[in-house]
Design a protein around this motif. Structure first.
Motif, PDB file in Angstrom:
ATOM      1  N   VAL A  15       0.886  -1.243  -0.014  1.00 16.84           N
ATOM      2  CA  VAL A  15      -0.080  -0.099  -0.166  1.00 16.84           C
ATOM      3  C   VAL A  15       1.089   1.384  -0.037  1.00 16.84           C
ATOM      4  O   VAL A  15       0.715   2.149  -0.782  1.00 16.84           O
ATOM      5  N   ARG A  16       1.894   1.180   0.704  1.00 16.13           N
ATOM      6  CA  ARG A  16       2.946   2.484   0.795  1.00 16.13           C
ATOM      7  C   ARG A  16       3.585   2.614  -0.423  1.00 16.13           C
ATOM      8  O   ARG A  16       3.938   3.807  -0.787  1.00 16.13           O
ATOM      9  N   VAL A  17       3.916   1.586  -1.092  1.00 16.00           N
ATOM     10  CA  VAL A  17       4.559   1.607  -2.628  1.00 16.00           C
ATOM     11  C   VAL A  17       3.431   2.197  -3.497  1.00 16.00           C
ATOM     12  O   VAL A  17       3.803   2.861  -4.195  1.00 16.00           O
ATOM     13  N   ILE A  18       2.176   1.799  -3.716  1.00 13.92           N
ATOM     14  CA  ILE A  18       1.390   2.403  -4.262  1.00 13.92           C
ATOM     15  C   ILE A  18       1.066   3.924  -3.976  1.00 13.92           C
ATOM     16  O   ILE A  18       0.927   4.842  -4.733  1.00 13.92           O
ATOM     17  N   ILE A  19       1.214   4.249  -2.580  1.00 21.66           N
ATOM     18  CA  ILE A  19       1.016   5.738  -2.250  1.00 21.66           C
ATOM     19  C   ILE A  19       2.103   6.536  -2.981  1.00 21.66           C
ATOM     20  O   ILE A  19       2.166   7.475  -3.395  1.00 21.66           O
ATOM     21  N   GLY A  20       3.393   5.962  -2.842  1.00 22.34           N
ATOM     22  CA  GLY A  20       4.527   6.663  -3.287  1.00 22.34           C
ATOM     23  C   GLY A  20       4.477   6.769  -4.958  1.00 22.34           C
ATOM     24  O   GLY A  20       4.642   7.806  -5.450  1.00 22.34           O
ATOM     25  N   LEU A  21       3.866   5.779  -5.476  1.00 22.18           N
ATOM     26  CA  LEU A  21       3.738   5.884  -7.053  1.00 22.18           C
ATOM     27  C   LEU A  21       2.816   6.812  -7.562  1.00 22.18           C
ATOM     28  O   LEU A  21       3.285   7.439  -8.287  1.00 22.18           O
ATOM     29  N   CYS A  22       1.677   6.932  -6.492  1.00 17.44           N
ATOM     30  CA  CYS A  22       0.614   7.961  -6.843  1.00 17.44           C
ATOM     31  C   CYS A  22       1.464   9.291  -6.726  1.00 17.44           C
ATOM     32  O   CYS A  22       0.986  10.124  -7.657  1.00 17.44           O
TER      33      CYS A  22
END
Length: 84
Positions: A15-22
């Motif tokens: 989830v935190r990786v997705i947040i970073g990508l966003c």
């Protein structure tokens, strides 16, 4: 002697990786000028250069909102769902 809590390393979750990508995607899109430094195709008479940037304003807003909502959900999950 008082006990000092150990410093835990940051937790990297999907989830935190997705947040970073966003949050990172708009920077890449705007800094890669060669991908949009052209006039064609035009959209309702507006050159590509301009409408591409305006589209990214809307996309960036949506991605930031998604990242914020995911962060809130992640924080609630880490706290055991107590905070709403």
């Amino acid at each position: 002697m008082s006990e000092v809590p150990e410093a835990r390393p940051p937790v990297v979750t999907p989830v935190r990786v997705i947040i970073g990508l966003c949050l990172f995607a708009p920077f890449v899109a705007m800094l890669w000028v060669g991908s949009y430094a052209k006039t064609d195709p035009t959209f309702i008479g507006i050159p590509f250069f301009y409408w591409y940037q305006m589209a990214w304003v809307l996309i960036s807003t949506a991605l930031t909102m998604i990242a914020y909502k995911l962060w809130q959900r992640d924080q609630r999950a880490r706290q055991g769902g107590a905070a709403k």
